[in-house]
Design an enzyme around this catalytic site. Sequence first.
Site, PDB file in Angstrom:
ATOM      1  N   ASN A   8      -1.301   3.370  10.745  1.00  0.00           N
ATOM      2  CA  ASN A   8      -2.154   2.293  10.253  1.00  0.00           C
ATOM      3  C   ASN A   8      -1.274   1.378   9.410  1.00  0.00           C
ATOM      4  O   ASN A   8      -0.885   1.741   8.306  1.00  0.00           O
ATOM      5  CB  ASN A   8      -3.288   2.911   9.419  1.00  0.00           C
ATOM      6  CG  ASN A   8      -4.114   1.877   8.689  1.00  0.00           C
ATOM      7  OD1 ASN A   8      -4.024   0.685   8.966  1.00  0.00           O
ATOM      8  ND2 ASN A   8      -4.931   2.334   7.745  1.00  0.00           N
ATOM      9  N   LYS A  10      -2.063  -1.396   8.068  1.00  0.00           N
ATOM     10  CA  LYS A  10      -2.817  -2.131   7.037  1.00  0.00           C
ATOM     11  C   LYS A  10      -2.416  -3.618   7.086  1.00  0.00           C
ATOM     12  O   LYS A  10      -2.114  -4.126   8.168  1.00  0.00           O
ATOM     13  CB  LYS A  10      -2.616  -1.490   5.658  1.00  0.00           C
ATOM     14  CG  LYS A  10      -2.873   0.021   5.713  1.00  0.00           C
ATOM     15  CD  LYS A  10      -2.967   0.678   4.368  1.00  0.00           C
ATOM     16  CE  LYS A  10      -3.249   2.161   4.569  1.00  0.00           C
ATOM     17  NZ  LYS A  10      -3.519   2.853   3.306  1.00  0.00           N
ATOM     18  N   HIS A  92     -12.392   3.002   7.340  1.00  0.00           N
ATOM     19  CA  HIS A  92     -11.291   3.361   6.441  1.00  0.00           C
ATOM     20  C   HIS A  92     -11.757   3.156   4.993  1.00  0.00           C
ATOM     21  O   HIS A  92     -12.526   2.240   4.708  1.00  0.00           O
ATOM     22  CB  HIS A  92     -10.062   2.496   6.741  1.00  0.00           C
ATOM     23  CG  HIS A  92      -8.848   2.966   6.003  1.00  0.00           C
ATOM     24  ND1 HIS A  92      -8.645   2.674   4.674  1.00  0.00           N
ATOM     25  CD2 HIS A  92      -7.816   3.744   6.387  1.00  0.00           C
ATOM     26  CE1 HIS A  92      -7.521   3.255   4.277  1.00  0.00           C
ATOM     27  NE2 HIS A  92      -6.992   3.913   5.295  1.00  0.00           N
ATOM     28  N   GLU A  94     -10.447   1.853   2.547  1.00  0.00           N
ATOM     29  CA  GLU A  94     -10.190   0.522   1.986  1.00  0.00           C
ATOM     30  C   GLU A  94     -11.249  -0.478   2.460  1.00  0.00           C
ATOM     31  O   GLU A  94     -11.587  -1.424   1.743  1.00  0.00           O
ATOM     32  CB  GLU A  94      -8.760   0.071   2.341  1.00  0.00           C
ATOM     33  CG  GLU A  94      -7.745   0.855   1.504  1.00  0.00           C
ATOM     34  CD  GLU A  94      -6.400   1.085   2.157  1.00  0.00           C
ATOM     35  OE1 GLU A  94      -6.049   0.373   3.110  1.00  0.00           O
ATOM     36  OE2 GLU A  94      -5.689   2.005   1.703  1.00  0.00           O
ATOM     37  N   GLU A 162      -9.545  11.680   5.338  1.00  0.00           N
ATOM     38  CA  GLU A 162      -8.578  11.090   4.411  1.00  0.00           C
ATOM     39  C   GLU A 162      -9.141  11.135   2.989  1.00  0.00           C
ATOM     40  O   GLU A 162      -9.944  10.271   2.620  1.00  0.00           O
ATOM     41  CB  GLU A 162      -8.310   9.629   4.778  1.00  0.00           C
ATOM     42  CG  GLU A 162      -7.735   9.436   6.158  1.00  0.00           C
ATOM     43  CD  GLU A 162      -7.011   8.099   6.261  1.00  0.00           C
ATOM     44  OE1 GLU A 162      -5.800   8.126   6.498  1.00  0.00           O
ATOM     45  OE2 GLU A 162      -7.647   7.068   6.074  1.00  0.00           O
ATOM     46  N   GLY A 168      -1.818   6.733  -0.165  1.00  0.00           N
ATOM     47  CA  GLY A 168      -0.829   5.909  -0.848  1.00  0.00           C
ATOM     48  C   GLY A 168      -0.380   6.453  -2.194  1.00  0.00           C
ATOM     49  O   GLY A 168       0.329   5.776  -2.932  1.00  0.00           O
ATOM     50  N   SER A 207      -0.934  10.175   2.497  1.00  0.00           N
ATOM     51  CA  SER A 207       0.429  10.543   2.082  1.00  0.00           C
ATOM     52  C   SER A 207       1.129  11.507   3.041  1.00  0.00           C
ATOM     53  O   SER A 207       1.917  12.356   2.610  1.00  0.00           O
ATOM     54  CB  SER A 207       0.428  11.105   0.654  1.00  0.00           C
ATOM     55  OG  SER A 207       0.042  10.092  -0.260  1.00  0.00           O
TER      56      SER A 207
HETATM   57  P1  PGA Z   1      -0.855   6.607   3.456  1.00  0.00           P
HETATM   58  O1  PGA Z   1      -2.186   5.913   4.060  1.00  0.00           O
HETATM   59  O2  PGA Z   1      -0.244   7.418   4.569  1.00  0.00           O
HETATM   60  O3  PGA Z   1       0.006   5.466   3.021  1.00  0.00           O
HETATM   61  O4  PGA Z   1      -1.308   7.473   2.339  1.00  0.00           O
HETATM   62  C1  PGA Z   1      -3.020   6.593   4.956  1.00  0.00           C
HETATM   63  C2  PGA Z   1      -4.158   5.715   5.345  1.00  0.00           C
HETATM   64  O5  PGA Z   1      -4.657   4.942   4.523  1.00  0.00           O
HETATM   65  O6  PGA Z   1      -4.620   5.740   6.509  1.00  0.00           O
END
Ligand code: PGA
Length: 250
Positions: A8, A10, A92, A94, A162, A168, A207
Amino acid sequence: MRPLIAGNWKMNGTGDCLPEIAAIAQRAEQTSRAEVLICPPFTLVSRAVAAAGGRIAIGGQDCHAKPSGAFTGDVSAEMLADAGASAIIVGHSERRRYHAETDSIVAAKATAAWRAGLLGIVCIGESEGEHDAGRAQEVVAAQLGASLPAGATSTNVVIAYEPVWAIGSGRTPGDDAITGMHRFIRAKLRERFGEEASRMRILYGGSVKPSNARVILALPDVNGALVGGASLRAGEFLTILQSVPQVEAR
Ligand code: PGA
């Protein structure tokens, strides 16, 4: 079942990043360990499809629930399909957080993905506060129940667990906690979808990086990963891909 390693991107990436897609596609073709999907920003989808040359799949990070209409700035599942995408991430954290997406909106988007013939990757996961309050399973069960429409099958949907606090942050749940939650999600899927649930893929996200991928991807009921930050660098993403246990061993 074949694991899925999904990246992803983003809101990252311009045309300069297309060589990364080409490199991932070329190397991914040489390893048959997992299906590979990259979800770049909308602006790169059609060019990413061309760069991938059919060797890996390309997807979108969101879609509108309707096929077309007066929704300025939105993109439909049909438009993503037209651009060559084969999957869409929906729900997601976000999107849930910054765009106030509710479970019912997420469910409508998953239905839109199916309507366009695309795989829906439905994201669920508890916040840090919910985790600390010991409410993770309760929250995940509620999100799963309300975000995943009836009609889900192992071919039209993938679940991505997640934990929001792991995204992140560099922090991940312990191995037992990941296994426990994936088992719990599988049991909930089985209650609704019966035997089909044993074929539905449940990805872990939050992560995932080269240093922890081998352990996480070998955990029971973990059928791949949704990778954010580490998917932006081809070398790291490919290391994660190579960390998938051989299919025979699973
Ligand atoms: P990350 O993000 O691997 O940077 O923690 C995962 C995600 O948001 O899908």
